[in-house]
Write a protein that holds these residues in place. Structure first.
Motif, PDB file in Angstrom:
ATOM      1  N   VAL A  10     -10.147  -5.749 -31.121  1.00 58.15           N
ATOM      2  CA  VAL A  10      -9.907  -4.294 -30.571  1.00 58.15           C
ATOM      3  C   VAL A  10      -8.520  -4.037 -31.100  1.00 58.15           C
ATOM      4  CG1 VAL A  10     -11.544  -4.448 -28.775  1.00 58.15           C
ATOM      5  CG2 VAL A  10      -9.429  -5.128 -28.341  1.00 58.15           C
TER       6      VAL A  10
ATOM      7  N   VAL B  74     -14.952   0.294 -24.572  1.00 55.77           N
ATOM      8  CA  VAL B  74     -15.757  -0.090 -25.627  1.00 55.77           C
ATOM      9  C   VAL B  74     -17.271  -0.441 -25.196  1.00 55.77           C
ATOM     10  CG1 VAL B  74     -16.145  -2.190 -27.286  1.00 55.77           C
ATOM     11  CG2 VAL B  74     -13.876  -1.563 -26.726  1.00 55.77           C
TER      12      VAL B  74
ATOM     13  N   ALA C  22     -12.908  -1.124 -32.480  1.00 53.89           N
ATOM     14  CA  ALA C  22     -13.613  -2.364 -31.961  1.00 53.89           C
ATOM     15  C   ALA C  22     -14.580  -3.035 -32.874  1.00 53.89           C
ATOM     16  CB  ALA C  22     -14.383  -2.254 -30.779  1.00 53.89           C
TER      17      ALA C  22
END
Length: 99
Positions: A70, A38, A60
């Motif tokens: 997420v 992420v 996310a």
């Protein structure tokens, strides 16, 4: 018509997807699905973060109280604000499921 585009941040990804603007934190969030990462970028101060997830990550999104929610291969998890540890919200592993 000629258009000129500026690159906000140079980042590499195996399969980058899902850009989301987090207005509360003034940052861009996106994922590298196959790289299990992420990414965030705050253009105001140039700060970048990369968080490794334990499995493929499909999306996310920012949480109202800070942190991120997420979507992972085996379910939905939460990253709390300020680097709080990861916790599963829903975990349902299914063999062969793609994240």
């Amino acid at each position: 018509m000629n258009r000129v585009f500026d690159v906000a941040v140079r980042a590499e990804a195996s399969l980058g997807e899902g850009p989301t603007w987090d207005a509360a934190a003034d940052r861009l969030i996106w994922v590298d699905i196959l790289g299990s990462r992420v990414h965030t970028y705050a253009p105001g101060d140039g700060r970048r973060t990369v968080m490794a997830t334990e499995q493929h990550v499909g999306a996310a999104k920012p949480r109202a109280g800070g942190g991120l929610v997420v979507n992972l291969r085996d379910g939905i998890g939460l990253y709390g604000p300020g680097g709080a540890p990861f916790t599963w919200l829903v975990r349902d592993p299914v063999p062969g499921r793609r994240g």
